[in-house]
Motif scaffolding. Sequence first.
Motif, PDB file in Angstrom:
ATOM      1  N   UNK A  44       0.837  -1.197   0.000  1.00 13.76           N
ATOM      2  CA  UNK A  44       0.000   0.000   0.000  1.00 13.76           C
ATOM      3  C   UNK A  44       0.873   1.249   0.000  1.00 13.76           C
ATOM      4  N   UNK A  45       0.582   2.163  -0.938  1.00 14.03           N
ATOM      5  CA  UNK A  45       1.198   3.490  -0.946  1.00 14.03           C
ATOM      6  C   UNK A  45       0.232   4.428  -0.232  1.00 14.03           C
ATOM      7  N   UNK A 102      -5.989   1.962   9.198  1.00 14.41           N
ATOM      8  CA  UNK A 102      -7.342   1.544   8.827  1.00 14.41           C
ATOM      9  C   UNK A 102      -7.427   1.237   7.336  1.00 14.41           C
ATOM     10  N   UNK A 103      -6.930   2.171   6.514  1.00 12.31           N
ATOM     11  CA  UNK A 103      -7.002   1.978   5.067  1.00 12.31           C
ATOM     12  C   UNK A 103      -6.159   0.789   4.625  1.00 12.31           C
ATOM     13  N   UNK A 104      -5.012   0.631   5.228  1.00  6.39           N
ATOM     14  CA  UNK A 104      -4.115  -0.481   4.879  1.00  6.39           C
ATOM     15  C   UNK A 104      -4.786  -1.829   5.136  1.00  6.39           C
ATOM     16  N   UNK A 105      -5.364  -1.964   6.314  1.00  5.84           N
ATOM     17  CA  UNK A 105      -5.961  -3.256   6.661  1.00  5.84           C
ATOM     18  C   UNK A 105      -7.292  -3.488   5.952  1.00  5.84           C
ATOM     19  N   UNK A 165      -8.216  -8.044  -0.298  1.00  5.86           N
ATOM     20  CA  UNK A 165      -7.395  -8.954  -1.110  1.00  5.86           C
ATOM     21  C   UNK A 165      -7.388 -10.353  -0.509  1.00  5.86           C
ATOM     22  N   UNK A 166      -7.459 -10.430   0.798  1.00  7.11           N
ATOM     23  CA  UNK A 166      -7.496 -11.745   1.444  1.00  7.11           C
ATOM     24  C   UNK A 166      -8.735 -12.528   0.984  1.00  7.11           C
ATOM     25  N   UNK A 167      -9.852 -11.817   0.868  1.00  9.87           N
ATOM     26  CA  UNK A 167     -11.084 -12.467   0.401  1.00  9.87           C
ATOM     27  C   UNK A 167     -10.969 -12.837  -1.080  1.00  9.87           C
ATOM     28  N   UNK A 168     -10.423 -11.922  -1.884  1.00  8.29           N
ATOM     29  CA  UNK A 168     -10.295 -12.183  -3.323  1.00  8.29           C
ATOM     30  C   UNK A 168      -9.385 -13.374  -3.606  1.00  8.29           C
ATOM     31  N   UNK A 169      -8.299 -13.467  -2.871  1.00  9.33           N
ATOM     32  CA  UNK A 169      -7.318 -14.525  -3.096  1.00  9.33           C
ATOM     33  C   UNK A 169      -7.632 -15.802  -2.315  1.00  9.33           C
TER      34      UNK A 169
END
Length: 464
Positions: A54-55, A105-108, A114-118
Amino acid sequence: MDQTVHSFIKRHQLIHPHQTILAAVSGGPDSMALLHFLISLKESMHLRIVAVSVDHGLRGKDSADDLSYVEQMCRKWQVKFVGTSVDVHSYKKRTGLGTQEAARHLRYQFFEKIMAQEEADGLATGHHGDDQAETMVMQMTRGARPEALQGIPVQRPFGKGKIIRPFLCLSKEQIGQYISKHHIEPRIDASNEDTDYTRNAFRKHVLPYLKEQNPKLHYHMQAMSERMREDHSYIKDEAEAVLKTVRFLSNVDKFVQFSIEDFKTFPLALQRTAFHLILNYLYVNQTADISYLHEEMFINLLYEKKPNAEIDLPRGLKAVRAYDEITLSFKDKDDKEAFHQLLPIGETVELPDGSLITAEWVDECTSEGVHVFVCDSHHVTAPLVVRSRRNGDRMRLRGMNGSKKVKDIFIDQKIPAQLRDTWPLVTDRTGEILWLVGLKKGGECTDNSPGTWLRLQYENKAET
């Protein structure tokens, strides 16, 4: 180092064969070492590794370059990369959070998406033993409650999987040696040197001295963290026995009552833990405003010689002692005011505390409950009124001869004195008390009586 981490992963069962593991990678030494190490496990454990980065946009071109660097290294190491940029400043303005908290907050949020997508099983982060030592020293400095001194967990639930921290067994120095050995050239975040941030100040000024005194500080702090978590988990389970002596009530508002003598039969450690479990119920999640001073105030209230006493806790919560009973409840100034409202049949009215009561005609005698009242229409004279009690109020209880003082009903039901003046009751036009909500019912309820029936339903704000 490799063997140390392998043993740590095995002991805590952090990673299993054939799993998908996300690696949170910033481009710094810790996360790059973590990604490299996870890739080394890929073949032997048949893992699928995905790097997520994350940037936060907080360091302009530098943070954008960090994201590009991670993507470049993932291509080189042949691992899937998923990155994003977030607007921390806008989110911070919208939520009122501090910069670091908003970024987290934004990072997690991104990691969970992505955890759900992958369909990942775990999210690995690069927290190491020095981070653990910093965290625990900071916790020790800020508070005196043992349960607050648990450090960073080795793993915790997250999304549909868990967050894992395989490097908590390592020092920063060991990670540096790993980086050098494998010729990894990480990005360096200059903001880590800014001692305006509390954690950085501890890292720069406190930890070096402690590590001079004990080079294995990170190892000892990790062992202490694990023991503290195990001990607290055991004490918390034991404290459930204390809660069996406690009444958790929500007739009008959430409140808790218990016998002091029963409570005091348990060891002091369980009394303290039960106190915090009670607060979790009342506050929904315990407020950070609670300190060991409030805990000591509560314990002193238990052992107070005076039969009547009270203490104030954060956010309007009061603990009131009345002889052998202690009641914890929220008590606002507005709650003390008496009320008197018409209750039109066919409508729902809101009471001063936010609770709702509905009156309606129904064609049959439906089942009753604690928060439902039914009686036949022949014994009701509209309009109805919902109000607070008055001096001298009496009601004829269903199935009993004569009447009883409302005051005595409250005493019999052990309703705290501070709740009695705003407890709702429903009367008909004649002033007959039909229902002392949630406690006692009046009015006639003749089975199979022809005609319509009056049905009242109450919903308290603690449940809505």
